[in-house]
Design an enzyme around this catalytic site. Structure first.
Site, PDB file in Angstrom:
ATOM      1  N   ARG A 108       5.765  -5.477   8.788  1.00  0.00           N
ATOM      2  CA  ARG A 108       7.144  -5.027   8.921  1.00  0.00           C
ATOM      3  C   ARG A 108       8.137  -6.034   8.366  1.00  0.00           C
ATOM      4  O   ARG A 108       7.926  -7.237   8.490  1.00  0.00           O
ATOM      5  CB  ARG A 108       7.502  -4.809  10.390  1.00  0.00           C
ATOM      6  CG  ARG A 108       7.255  -3.414  10.849  1.00  0.00           C
ATOM      7  CD  ARG A 108       7.235  -3.334  12.352  1.00  0.00           C
ATOM      8  NE  ARG A 108       5.870  -3.178  12.791  1.00  0.00           N
ATOM      9  CZ  ARG A 108       5.486  -3.142  14.060  1.00  0.00           C
ATOM     10  NH1 ARG A 108       6.367  -3.273  15.011  1.00  0.00           N
ATOM     11  NH2 ARG A 108       4.236  -2.984  14.365  1.00  0.00           N
ATOM     12  N   SER A 176       1.143 -12.584  14.491  1.00  0.00           N
ATOM     13  CA  SER A 176       0.498 -12.311  15.779  1.00  0.00           C
ATOM     14  C   SER A 176      -0.992 -12.609  15.788  1.00  0.00           C
ATOM     15  O   SER A 176      -1.815 -11.720  15.987  1.00  0.00           O
ATOM     16  CB  SER A 176       0.738 -10.862  16.152  1.00  0.00           C
ATOM     17  OG  SER A 176       2.087 -10.594  16.029  1.00  0.00           O
ATOM     18  N   ASP A 229       3.976 -12.203  18.318  1.00  0.00           N
ATOM     19  CA  ASP A 229       4.665 -10.932  18.615  1.00  0.00           C
ATOM     20  C   ASP A 229       5.155 -10.851  20.062  1.00  0.00           C
ATOM     21  O   ASP A 229       6.240 -10.342  20.337  1.00  0.00           O
ATOM     22  CB  ASP A 229       3.801  -9.709  18.271  1.00  0.00           C
ATOM     23  CG  ASP A 229       2.399  -9.770  18.834  1.00  0.00           C
ATOM     24  OD1 ASP A 229       2.053 -10.781  19.478  1.00  0.00           O
ATOM     25  OD2 ASP A 229       1.643  -8.809  18.625  1.00  0.00           O
TER      26      ASP A 229
HETATM   27  P1  ADP Z   1       0.234  -3.243  15.754  1.00  0.00           P
HETATM   28  O1  ADP Z   1      -0.398  -3.505  17.075  1.00  0.00           O
HETATM   29  O2  ADP Z   1      -0.760  -3.028  14.702  1.00  0.00           O
HETATM   30  O3  ADP Z   1       1.306  -4.209  15.453  1.00  0.00           O
HETATM   31  P2  ADP Z   1       1.532  -0.964  16.941  1.00  0.00           P
HETATM   32  O4  ADP Z   1       2.148  -1.726  18.036  1.00  0.00           O
HETATM   33  O5  ADP Z   1       2.326   0.114  16.301  1.00  0.00           O
HETATM   34  O6  ADP Z   1       0.968  -1.845  15.784  1.00  0.00           O
HETATM   35  O7  ADP Z   1       0.239  -0.319  17.574  1.00  0.00           O
HETATM   36  C1  ADP Z   1      -0.626   0.407  16.779  1.00  0.00           C
HETATM   37  C2  ADP Z   1      -1.815   0.734  17.615  1.00  0.00           C
HETATM   38  O8  ADP Z   1      -1.430   1.533  18.725  1.00  0.00           O
HETATM   39  C3  ADP Z   1      -2.845   1.525  16.846  1.00  0.00           C
HETATM   40  O9  ADP Z   1      -3.830   0.670  16.308  1.00  0.00           O
HETATM   41  C4  ADP Z   1      -3.418   2.429  17.900  1.00  0.00           C
HETATM   42  O10 ADP Z   1      -4.545   1.823  18.460  1.00  0.00           O
HETATM   43  C5  ADP Z   1      -2.369   2.543  18.953  1.00  0.00           C
HETATM   44  N1  ADP Z   1      -1.675   3.836  18.841  1.00  0.00           N
HETATM   45  C6  ADP Z   1      -0.712   4.184  17.983  1.00  0.00           C
HETATM   46  N2  ADP Z   1      -0.335   5.464  18.179  1.00  0.00           N
HETATM   47  C7  ADP Z   1      -1.091   5.927  19.188  1.00  0.00           C
HETATM   48  C8  ADP Z   1      -1.194   7.179  19.864  1.00  0.00           C
HETATM   49  N3  ADP Z   1      -0.449   8.225  19.548  1.00  0.00           N
HETATM   50  N4  ADP Z   1      -2.071   7.255  20.847  1.00  0.00           N
HETATM   51  C9  ADP Z   1      -2.846   6.225  21.191  1.00  0.00           C
HETATM   52  N5  ADP Z   1      -2.810   5.037  20.594  1.00  0.00           N
HETATM   53  C10 ADP Z   1      -1.943   4.884  19.609  1.00  0.00           C
HETATM   54 MG    MG Z   2       2.492  -5.163  16.877  1.00  0.00          MG
END
Ligand code: ADP
Ligand code: MG
Length: 509
Positions: A108, A176, A229
């Protein structure tokens, strides 16, 4: 009846008996297969159960491990890393700041405009998936991609700001992964997690790598804050609400941080900070306790992972793994019985069932569970299973998610216990009878991450369990607040608060 007739009649009777016996036999067999599934499912549910007494043991274990991790380097699986963030944003910050966020599936880039008085006047975010290849490439290729993306963002958003105008601008960097911080704006990578493996970066200063890549792309910006993060999330939480004392991230991976008293960081004798406090990055994904309800599926998942014996808590609770635990359970059930039809080879493929797909099945509210059918067919090659089997699928998702959410809740209460905000007398004593609720202070925990924000059942189970563990008298004082994009915005805010303030207020004597 002649002899022949009698012979035929007897033959027919024998044949129909044999057919009946075969049918009964089949029915018995199929019932047995069904009971095999029910038994395996019951065993799994039992092994993964999280009654509140067990959660309280996890709470205590978390608080004790936090102590141990603060007492000495390597004293616990919890690294309890110093972040050198001693002052959190207080809402007075002003101006335009940028931030980069690297930490999971998406990368991001952010630009925020702060207007003082706890106000965010403008907020632009761009998300880009990190190409799979770059996750295992070289540090130079990886950071070049990031620097180029930032440059394009600055140019695109540069209606009033051209490249030359971002010269000298402060940039917050959320990274992170476990980093050993050497100041608020420098730190070396300890290890990769979440499927990343850029070997030449381990033990390198991540800010130096980024700063060099920015120069290569002609971007003259200063990385003034390097944060995790969870620290970013805590920063934005505190910017918006001064009672925020901890932050938890539950997305692809998981982590938590909180505001600790500097004098409680025993492993760092003589730690002086102007505020008397210090944000501690727990790296709680690596937490471990014998009280965690570990199943054979968790053991297999760990053994087959890129980092065996590592990140044990994360592997039970975060988005990267939940779908795969479900996949493992279904695989086992399919081996035990044919109720899922012929064994699908897809069930042996790691990560073929993602957590969002699992959530979609879990939250399927159609009477015939048509979404479950569709996902089973399209993703696992499992076709035409009866409704009772689709219900098993939902049940497995429920057990896995409920356990994960309740363990996170226990972890959160563990942090509150460590800092005396859980209504008990702290780590050494148990729940105090007649504890005066009047002593309780409003306590906010900032929460970020796709698992919490996008998976409703997960969020409900988590919130419910926090209240259950704390009890009805204490629970109203503890508030979990969602911070969407918190980690990135928080990094920009920390870039702001660190550029305004003298950075050398933290000393380790
Ligand atoms: P990151 O952790 O990669 O920084 P996010 O905080 O957006 O990104 O989290 C993404 C993770 O959240 C995905 O890998 C998935 O495991 C979980 N996730 C995203 N959308 C959903 C959903 N609709 N239902 C369940 N888990 C989800
Ligand atoms: Mg994240």
């Amino acid at each position: 009846m002649g002899k022949l007739g009698l012979g035929i009649a007897v033959g027919c009777a024998v044949a129909s008996c044999a057919i009946a016996a075969m049918m009964v036999g089949r029915r018995v067999k199929s019932r047995r297969r069904w009971w095999n599934v029910v038994r395996a499912l019951d065993e799994f549910e039992e092994a993964a159960s999280t009654p509140v007494e067990r959660l309280r043991q996890v709470v205590d274990a978390m608080a004790v491990e936090m102590h141990a991790g603060l007492a000495s380097e390597g004293g616990s699986k919890l690294k309890m890393l110093l972040t050198f963030v001693d002052n959190l944003p207080d809402g007075s910050e002003n101006g335009i700041y940028y931030a980069l966020h690297v930490g999971g599936t998406n990368f991001r880039i952010l630009r925020i405009q702060l207007g003082g008085q706890r106000s965010i006047l403008g907020h632009d975010v761009e998300r880009k998936p990190i190409p799979q290849l770059l996750m295992t490439s070289t540090s130079e290729e990886f950071f070049d991609f990031i620097a180029l993306s930032l440059k394009e963002f600055v140019e695109r958003k540069g209606d009033s700001l051209q490249l030359s105008q971002v010269r000298g601008k402060d940039l917050g960097f959320t990274f992170s992964f476990p980093v050993k911080q050497t100041s608020v704006s420098s730190g070396t990578l300890i290890k990769w997690t979440k499927g990343f493996a850029i070997e030449d970066m381990v033990e390198k200063d991540v800010v130096e790598c980024l700063q060099k890549a920015l120069s290569r792309r002609g971007l003259d910006m200063n990385v003034t804050a390097l944060v995790n993060d969870s620290v970013g999330t805590l920063a934005v939480g505190h910017f918006l609400d001064k009672d925020t004392v901890a932050a938890v991230v539950i997305g692809t991976g998981t982590n938590a941080c909180y505001l600790e008293r500097a004098d409680a960081v025993i492993k760092c004798q003589g730690l002086l900070t102007t505020s008397g406090g210090m944000v501690i990055n727990m790296e709680w994904g690596n937490f471990w306790s014998s009280h965690l309800p570990r199943t054979s599926y968790d053991i297999d998942l760990d053994a087959e992972s890129q980092n065996p014996n590592d990140q044990g808590f994360e592997k039970m609770i975060s988005g990267m793994y939940l779908g795969d635990i479900v996949r493992r359970v279904i695989h086992r059930l399919s081996l035990e019985s044919d109720v899922f039809g012929p064994l699908s080879s897809k069930l042996s493929a790691r990560f073929v069932l993602s957590t969002p797909l699992m959530a979609a099945m879990h939250e399927d509210e159609s009477p015939d569970l048509s979404e479950v059918s569709r996902i089973l067919e399209e993703n696992l090659d499992i076709r035409d299973v009866p409704l009772k089997v689709r219900k098993i699928m939902v049940k497995v998702c429920d057990v896995v998610t409920r356990r994960a959410a309740r363990l996170v809740a226990a972890g959160i209460v563990g942090i509150l216990k460590k800092i005396g905000r859980d209504g008990t007398g702290g780590v050494t004593s148990g729940r105090i009878k007649g504890y005066k609720v009047g002593k309780m202070r409003r306590t906010v925990v900032a929460v970020e991450g796709g698992l919490y924000t996008s998976y409703t059942r997960f969020r409900e189970y988590l919130n419910e369990a926090v209240a259950e563990i704390l009890g009805e008298e204490i629970a109203p004082y503890v508030i979990l607040k969602v911070m969407e994009d918190g980690s990135g915005i928080g990094a920009a805010m920390l870039a702001a608060s660190n550029s305004a303030r003298s950075v050398d207020t933290v000393q380790v004597l």
